[in-house]
Scaffold this motif. Sequence first.
Motif, PDB file in Angstrom:
ATOM      1  N   ASN A 145      31.755 120.413  20.642  1.00 12.85           N
ATOM      2  CA  ASN A 145      32.738 119.402  21.048  1.00 12.85           C
ATOM      3  C   ASN A 145      33.108 119.555  22.513  1.00 12.85           C
ATOM      4  O   ASN A 145      33.237 118.565  23.242  1.00 12.85           O
ATOM      5  CB  ASN A 145      33.991 119.505  20.172  1.00 12.85           C
ATOM      6  CG  ASN A 145      33.754 119.005  18.762  1.00 12.85           C
ATOM      7  OD1 ASN A 145      32.852 118.189  18.533  1.00 12.85           O
ATOM      8  ND2 ASN A 145      34.553 119.482  17.811  1.00 12.85           N
ATOM      9  N   ARG A 146      33.283 120.815  22.954  1.00 13.85           N
ATOM     10  CA  ARG A 146      33.609 121.040  24.363  1.00 13.85           C
ATOM     11  C   ARG A 146      32.460 120.580  25.269  1.00 13.85           C
ATOM     12  O   ARG A 146      32.686 119.992  26.328  1.00 13.85           O
ATOM     13  CB  ARG A 146      33.923 122.513  24.609  1.00 13.85           C
ATOM     14  CG  ARG A 146      35.296 122.942  24.132  1.00 13.85           C
ATOM     15  CD  ARG A 146      35.685 124.291  24.730  1.00 13.85           C
ATOM     16  NE  ARG A 146      34.790 125.357  24.296  1.00 13.85           N
ATOM     17  CZ  ARG A 146      35.003 126.110  23.231  1.00 13.85           C
ATOM     18  NH1 ARG A 146      36.090 125.903  22.487  1.00 13.85           N
ATOM     19  NH2 ARG A 146      34.155 127.068  22.901  1.00 13.85           N
ATOM     20  N   ALA A 147      31.245 120.855  24.833  1.00 10.28           N
ATOM     21  CA  ALA A 147      30.093 120.423  25.624  1.00 10.28           C
ATOM     22  C   ALA A 147      30.008 118.903  25.693  1.00 10.28           C
ATOM     23  O   ALA A 147      29.680 118.334  26.739  1.00 10.28           O
ATOM     24  CB  ALA A 147      28.804 121.000  25.012  1.00 10.28           C
ATOM     25  N   ARG A 148      30.316 118.254  24.571  1.00 12.33           N
ATOM     26  CA  ARG A 148      30.273 116.787  24.548  1.00 12.33           C
ATOM     27  C   ARG A 148      31.350 116.188  25.458  1.00 12.33           C
ATOM     28  O   ARG A 148      31.095 115.248  26.215  1.00 12.33           O
ATOM     29  CB  ARG A 148      30.463 116.292  23.112  1.00 12.33           C
ATOM     30  CG  ARG A 148      30.240 114.788  22.947  1.00 12.33           C
ATOM     31  CD  ARG A 148      30.374 114.363  21.504  1.00 12.33           C
ATOM     32  NE  ARG A 148      29.375 115.011  20.654  1.00 12.33           N
ATOM     33  CZ  ARG A 148      29.660 115.928  19.740  1.00 12.33           C
ATOM     34  NH1 ARG A 148      30.913 116.313  19.531  1.00 12.33           N
ATOM     35  NH2 ARG A 148      28.699 116.466  19.016  1.00 12.33           N
ATOM     36  N   VAL A 149      32.559 116.766  25.398  1.00  9.63           N
ATOM     37  CA  VAL A 149      33.652 116.287  26.259  1.00  9.63           C
ATOM     38  C   VAL A 149      33.296 116.493  27.726  1.00  9.63           C
ATOM     39  O   VAL A 149      33.520 115.620  28.567  1.00  9.63           O
ATOM     40  CB  VAL A 149      34.972 117.006  25.904  1.00  9.63           C
ATOM     41  CG1 VAL A 149      36.042 116.730  26.951  1.00  9.63           C
ATOM     42  CG2 VAL A 149      35.455 116.573  24.525  1.00  9.63           C
TER      43      VAL A 149
ATOM     44  N   ARG B 122      22.402 115.152  27.224  1.00 11.90           N
ATOM     45  CA  ARG B 122      23.717 115.403  26.634  1.00 11.90           C
ATOM     46  C   ARG B 122      24.428 114.111  26.242  1.00 11.90           C
ATOM     47  O   ARG B 122      25.321 114.123  25.394  1.00 11.90           O
ATOM     48  CB  ARG B 122      24.575 116.215  27.594  1.00 11.90           C
ATOM     49  CG  ARG B 122      24.087 117.653  27.756  1.00 11.90           C
ATOM     50  CD  ARG B 122      24.913 118.388  28.795  1.00 11.90           C
ATOM     51  NE  ARG B 122      24.689 117.866  30.127  1.00 11.90           N
ATOM     52  CZ  ARG B 122      25.581 117.923  31.110  1.00 11.90           C
ATOM     53  NH1 ARG B 122      26.780 118.417  30.887  1.00 11.90           N
ATOM     54  NH2 ARG B 122      25.284 117.457  32.308  1.00 11.90           N
ATOM     55  N   VAL B 123      24.079 113.012  26.880  1.00 10.95           N
ATOM     56  CA  VAL B 123      24.581 111.686  26.506  1.00 10.95           C
ATOM     57  C   VAL B 123      23.376 110.769  26.423  1.00 10.95           C
ATOM     58  O   VAL B 123      22.511 110.782  27.301  1.00 10.95           O
ATOM     59  CB  VAL B 123      25.592 111.148  27.536  1.00 10.95           C
ATOM     60  CG1 VAL B 123      26.031 109.733  27.164  1.00 10.95           C
ATOM     61  CG2 VAL B 123      26.806 112.065  27.647  1.00 10.95           C
ATOM     62  N   SER B 124      23.300 109.981  25.367  1.00 10.99           N
ATOM     63  CA  SER B 124      22.149 109.091  25.200  1.00 10.99           C
ATOM     64  C   SER B 124      22.316 107.835  26.050  1.00 10.99           C
ATOM     65  O   SER B 124      23.445 107.376  26.289  1.00 10.99           O
ATOM     66  CB  SER B 124      21.996 108.689  23.733  1.00 10.99           C
ATOM     67  OG  SER B 124      23.049 107.816  23.344  1.00 10.99           O
ATOM     68  N   PRO B 125      21.225 107.239  26.537  1.00 11.78           N
ATOM     69  CA  PRO B 125      21.319 105.992  27.301  1.00 11.78           C
ATOM     70  C   PRO B 125      22.013 104.872  26.530  1.00 11.78           C
ATOM     71  O   PRO B 125      22.777 104.088  27.108  1.00 11.78           O
ATOM     72  CB  PRO B 125      19.857 105.652  27.599  1.00 11.78           C
ATOM     73  CG  PRO B 125      19.159 106.969  27.579  1.00 11.78           C
ATOM     74  CD  PRO B 125      19.848 107.763  26.507  1.00 11.78           C
ATOM     75  N   ALA B 126      21.761 104.787  25.220  1.00 12.97           N
ATOM     76  CA  ALA B 126      22.398 103.734  24.422  1.00 12.97           C
ATOM     77  C   ALA B 126      23.909 103.905  24.393  1.00 12.97           C
ATOM     78  O   ALA B 126      24.661 102.930  24.518  1.00 12.97           O
ATOM     79  CB  ALA B 126      21.837 103.755  23.000  1.00 12.97           C
ATOM     80  N   ALA B 127      24.368 105.141  24.238  1.00 15.77           N
ATOM     81  CA  ALA B 127      25.806 105.394  24.227  1.00 15.77           C
ATOM     82  C   ALA B 127      26.427 105.066  25.579  1.00 15.77           C
ATOM     83  O   ALA B 127      27.530 104.518  25.656  1.00 15.77           O
ATOM     84  CB  ALA B 127      26.087 106.848  23.854  1.00 15.77           C
ATOM     85  N   ALA B 128      25.720 105.391  26.660  1.00 14.24           N
ATOM     86  CA  ALA B 128      26.245 105.109  27.994  1.00 14.24           C
ATOM     87  C   ALA B 128      26.354 103.604  28.234  1.00 14.24           C
ATOM     88  O   ALA B 128      27.371 103.115  28.746  1.00 14.24           O
ATOM     89  CB  ALA B 128      25.352 105.754  29.048  1.00 14.24           C
ATOM     90  N   PHE B 129      25.310 102.859  27.863  1.00 10.96           N
ATOM     91  CA  PHE B 129      25.344 101.414  28.081  1.00 10.96           C
ATOM     92  C   PHE B 129      26.436 100.758  27.226  1.00 10.96           C
ATOM     93  O   PHE B 129      27.144  99.851  27.692  1.00 10.96           O
ATOM     94  CB  PHE B 129      23.990 100.801  27.763  1.00 10.96           C
ATOM     95  CG  PHE B 129      23.886  99.348  28.128  1.00 10.96           C
ATOM     96  CD1 PHE B 129      23.664  98.964  29.438  1.00 10.96           C
ATOM     97  CD2 PHE B 129      24.021  98.362  27.164  1.00 10.96           C
ATOM     98  CE1 PHE B 129      23.590  97.616  29.784  1.00 10.96           C
ATOM     99  CE2 PHE B 129      23.940  97.022  27.491  1.00 10.96           C
ATOM    100  CZ  PHE B 129      23.719  96.645  28.815  1.00 10.96           C
TER     101      PHE B 129
END
Length: 366
Positions: free
Chosen positions: A50-54, A127-134
Amino acid sequence: MPVRRVASGAAGISDGTVASDVGTSDGPAAEETGTPGGPADAVAGASERNRARVRAWAELLRLPALFTVPGDALAGAAALTRRPDHRTLLAIGSSCCLYEAGMVLNDWADRAEDAADRPHRPLPSGRVSPAAAFTAACAFTAAGLALAARAGRPALTIAAPLAVTVWSYDLALKHTPAGPFAMAAARGLDLFLGAAATGGRARPALPSAALLATHTLAVTTLSRQETREGTPTAALAALATTGALTWLVRRRPTPGPPPNRRSPDGQVHGHRGRPEPGSAPRSPAPLTAALAATYATTTARSYLHASLNPSPPLTQRAVGAGIRGTIPLQAALIARSGATTATATALLTAALAPVARRLARRVSIT
């Protein structure tokens, strides 16, 4: 920073004496002592993930840079000599959302380039997917427009072209000669957004918007050398721009309403002869001068270093200083407006700078 993966049960396998003395990884002793493979280890692993994701999202959003946004709307309201109100807060919320939409979309559009130049960034590192970013960029844009609509039609008429400018810059204009001008226009429109939301008009905020856009133009032009060996020209231009803006911002604008818009006592009147709320006879010159000097000292040294050695690390440091310098510049624009709340609002805006600087030690601002 890459995600740290937890190897389930690795410690128990590597040390057989611990396993035999304490118990198996799924036995009661493991639950009590928290050896690898037990519930405590699972909780620790989930917490680490969770810390890494944040952290990944904080890097993607460039959270320290977000503190440069509220001053736009506050400077826009101050340009009308109006007190900030709930509509100003809505404009700030709209600006923050549109700003973060631009930040996320910027990395989404540059993910292939970053894979070569900045593989540690959240998207190329996985660490973050392109779909999530868009999806996040679309959500931030929708939220920004919705908040502007709540602030009133004048605010929405500014927020809509601001959103178009943000998306156009990230998807089409960034790597063209028009890129820095588009970014400068976005910052100017953001200041207009605060004026339109607070007072229903933006034209009186034009001088402040022009000064802030000029600063943004210089920083954006310099940022184009962040990942490659550049020339001293951009850093020297930014340094000269800082000097010119420092001098200009200390001079109070004199828009001068027509003679029939002044009462016999010399007070400036607004539409239909009413006094502008929050109007004041003079600008707090000492505070304006102090904030202008803070702006110069925040940026000039890093610009000078980048001009002497235009390497990527020093250029990135100079760009970061330029971004942080936006805050004292905004505060100086607010202070020189002469509104009754100018001093308090300017100091509140300036107080965002040390917070941004402290956060920038943990999360990159560029």
